[in-house]
Scaffold this motif. Structure first.
Motif, PDB file in Angstrom:
ATOM      1  N   ASP A   1      49.454  33.831  28.125  1.00  0.00           N
ATOM      2  CA  ASP A   1      49.284  32.382  28.204  1.00  0.00           C
ATOM      3  C   ASP A   1      48.485  31.883  28.136  1.00  0.00           C
ATOM      4  OD1 ASP A   1      49.370  30.181  29.746  1.00  0.00           O
ATOM      5  OD2 ASP A   1      50.686  31.316  31.666  1.00  0.00           O
ATOM      6  N   THR A   2      47.365  30.599  27.607  1.00  0.00           N
ATOM      7  CA  THR A   2      47.205  30.690  27.011  1.00  0.00           C
ATOM      8  C   THR A   2      46.152  29.435  27.788  1.00  0.00           C
ATOM      9  OG1 THR A   2      47.817  28.732  26.088  1.00  0.00           O
ATOM     10  CG2 THR A   2      47.072  29.867  24.421  1.00  0.00           C
ATOM     11  N   THR A   3      46.500  29.257  29.434  1.00  0.00           N
ATOM     12  CA  THR A   3      46.587  28.581  30.671  1.00  0.00           C
ATOM     13  C   THR A   3      46.697  29.794  31.196  1.00  0.00           C
ATOM     14  OG1 THR A   3      48.220  28.311  31.609  1.00  0.00           O
ATOM     15  CG2 THR A   3      48.248  27.205  29.872  1.00  0.00           C
ATOM     16  N   PHE A   4      46.554  30.851  31.336  1.00  0.00           N
ATOM     17  CA  PHE A   4      46.280  32.069  32.164  1.00  0.00           C
ATOM     18  C   PHE A   4      44.842  32.473  32.421  1.00  0.00           C
ATOM     19  CE2 PHE A   4      45.972  36.542  33.458  1.00  0.00           C
ATOM     20  CZ  PHE A   4      46.317  36.578  34.505  1.00  0.00           C
ATOM     21  N   SER A   5      44.228  32.875  33.623  1.00  0.00           N
ATOM     22  CA  SER A   5      42.909  32.805  33.654  1.00  0.00           C
ATOM     23  C   SER A   5      43.174  33.989  34.730  1.00  0.00           C
ATOM     24  CB  SER A   5      42.085  31.892  34.121  1.00  0.00           C
ATOM     25  OG  SER A   5      41.678  31.333  35.261  1.00  0.00           O
ATOM     26  N   ILE A   6      42.307  35.194  35.344  1.00  0.00           N
ATOM     27  CA  ILE A   6      42.141  35.612  36.488  1.00  0.00           C
ATOM     28  C   ILE A   6      41.259  36.054  36.506  1.00  0.00           C
ATOM     29  CG2 ILE A   6      41.883  38.028  35.121  1.00  0.00           C
ATOM     30  CD1 ILE A   6      43.511  38.903  37.242  1.00  0.00           C
ATOM     31  N   THR A   7      39.859  35.945  37.761  1.00  0.00           N
ATOM     32  CA  THR A   7      38.535  35.904  38.538  1.00  0.00           C
ATOM     33  C   THR A   7      39.254  37.353  39.584  1.00  0.00           C
ATOM     34  OG1 THR A   7      38.227  34.199  39.774  1.00  0.00           O
ATOM     35  CG2 THR A   7      37.761  34.595  37.466  1.00  0.00           C
ATOM     36  N   TRP A   8      37.961  38.115  39.599  1.00  0.00           N
ATOM     37  CA  TRP A   8      37.964  38.587  41.091  1.00  0.00           C
ATOM     38  C   TRP A   8      36.923  39.390  41.711  1.00  0.00           C
ATOM     39  CZ3 TRP A   8      39.673  41.379  36.469  1.00  0.00           C
ATOM     40  CH2 TRP A   8      39.388  42.061  35.882  1.00  0.00           C
ATOM     41  N   ASP A   9      36.595  39.661  42.538  1.00  0.00           N
ATOM     42  CA  ASP A   9      34.883  40.122  43.143  1.00  0.00           C
ATOM     43  C   ASP A   9      35.022  41.547  43.803  1.00  0.00           C
ATOM     44  OD1 ASP A   9      32.091  39.999  42.985  1.00  0.00           O
ATOM     45  OD2 ASP A   9      31.992  39.079  44.471  1.00  0.00           O
ATOM     46  N   PRO A  10      34.589  42.649  43.972  1.00  0.00           N
ATOM     47  CA  PRO A  10      34.613  43.369  44.996  1.00  0.00           C
ATOM     48  C   PRO A  10      33.389  43.042  46.175  1.00  0.00           C
ATOM     49  CG  PRO A  10      33.339  44.310  43.416  1.00  0.00           C
ATOM     50  CD  PRO A  10      33.755  43.167  42.459  1.00  0.00           C
ATOM     51  N   ASN A  11      34.163  43.151  47.632  1.00  0.00           N
ATOM     52  CA  ASN A  11      33.546  43.352  48.513  1.00  0.00           C
ATOM     53  C   ASN A  11      33.547  44.768  49.203  1.00  0.00           C
ATOM     54  OD1 ASN A  11      36.321  43.743  50.157  1.00  0.00           O
ATOM     55  ND2 ASN A  11      36.285  41.553  49.738  1.00  0.00           N
ATOM     56  N   TYR A  12      33.923  45.742  48.533  1.00  0.00           N
ATOM     57  CA  TYR A  12      33.563  47.219  49.566  1.00  0.00           C
ATOM     58  C   TYR A  12      33.743  48.198  47.917  1.00  0.00           C
ATOM     59  CZ  TYR A  12      33.930  50.631  52.672  1.00  0.00           C
ATOM     60  OH  TYR A  12      34.418  51.952  53.309  1.00  0.00           O
ATOM     61  N   ALA A  13      33.041  49.569  48.011  1.00  0.00           N
ATOM     62  CA  ALA A  13      33.915  50.509  46.959  1.00  0.00           C
ATOM     63  C   ALA A  13      33.090  51.258  48.227  1.00  0.00           C
ATOM     64  CB  ALA A  13      32.680  49.874  46.454  1.00  0.00           C
ATOM     65  N   GLU A  14      33.867  52.840  48.120  1.00  0.00           N
ATOM     66  CA  GLU A  14      33.933  54.185  48.512  1.00  0.00           C
ATOM     67  C   GLU A  14      34.508  55.116  47.324  1.00  0.00           C
ATOM     68  OE1 GLU A  14      35.646  56.657  52.468  1.00  0.00           O
ATOM     69  OE2 GLU A  14      35.997  54.732  52.434  1.00  0.00           O
ATOM     70  N   VAL A  15      32.913  55.991  47.932  1.00  0.00           N
ATOM     71  CA  VAL A  15      33.379  57.223  46.421  1.00  0.00           C
ATOM     72  C   VAL A  15      32.682  59.207  47.550  1.00  0.00           C
ATOM     73  CG1 VAL A  15      32.023  58.747  44.778  1.00  0.00           C
ATOM     74  CG2 VAL A  15      31.481  55.970  45.131  1.00  0.00           C
TER      75      VAL A  15
END
Length: 163
Positions: free
Chosen positions: A94-108
């Protein structure tokens, strides 16, 4: 229903990281400073993943996953590059599709080889001339590879409740 799946998966991941850390704590535990550094590295890996998908689409999405990686979407589980490709091909087509994301927490884990990121995502597409925006929270489980890079072992998104 999806919210409960997300909560259950989150608890399993946290428990797995804790269990893995406890099992190897004395023999393989990294010091706190190294763990914090790996967590910052993991956040950056997640951000690079997002940027790469913005540039390259489906190919970047698939290559971020480990060979046995799993994606959970729409109540289904997709395993490995081919399963993930089949699930995501119509989405990225779908050429109109986009996705963005951003992590706000990580644990190792203290072993330094397993971790997770949590953040917010936004998907946008057009339907009938109208913009459709979906937002939610995601959880991505990562495994550190022998070369020091991080690959996705499992990914799940939990859409926000409809108003």
């Amino acid at each position: 229903m999806y919210r409960w799946i997300f909560v259950a998966l989150t608890l399993c991941v946290v428990s797995a990281c804790s269990d893995a850390a406890n099992d190897a704590a004395e023999a393989n535990a990294l010091d706190e400073e190294v763990i914090r550094s790996l967590e910052a590295e993991l956040v950056e890996a997640d951000r690079r993943f997002a940027a790469s998908v913005q540039r390259s689409g489906l190919g970047a999405w698939i290559t971020a996953f480990a060979p046995s990686g799993r994606m959970i979407a729409d109540g289904q589980s997709y395993i490995g590059p081919e399963g993930i490709r089949r699930a995501m091909l119509p989405v990225f087509a779908d050429t109109t599709f986009s996705i963005t994301w951003d992590p706000n927490y990580a644990e190792v884990a203290t072993s330094g080889d397993l971790g997770y990121t949590v953040g917010r995502y936004e998907q946008t597409s057009r339907a009938g001339g109208e913009a459709v925006v979906n937002t939610g929270t995601y959880l991505t489980v990562w495994r550190r590879q022998e070369d020091g890079s991080w690959k996705v072992k499992a990914d799940i998104g939990n859409p926000d409740a409809a108003d």
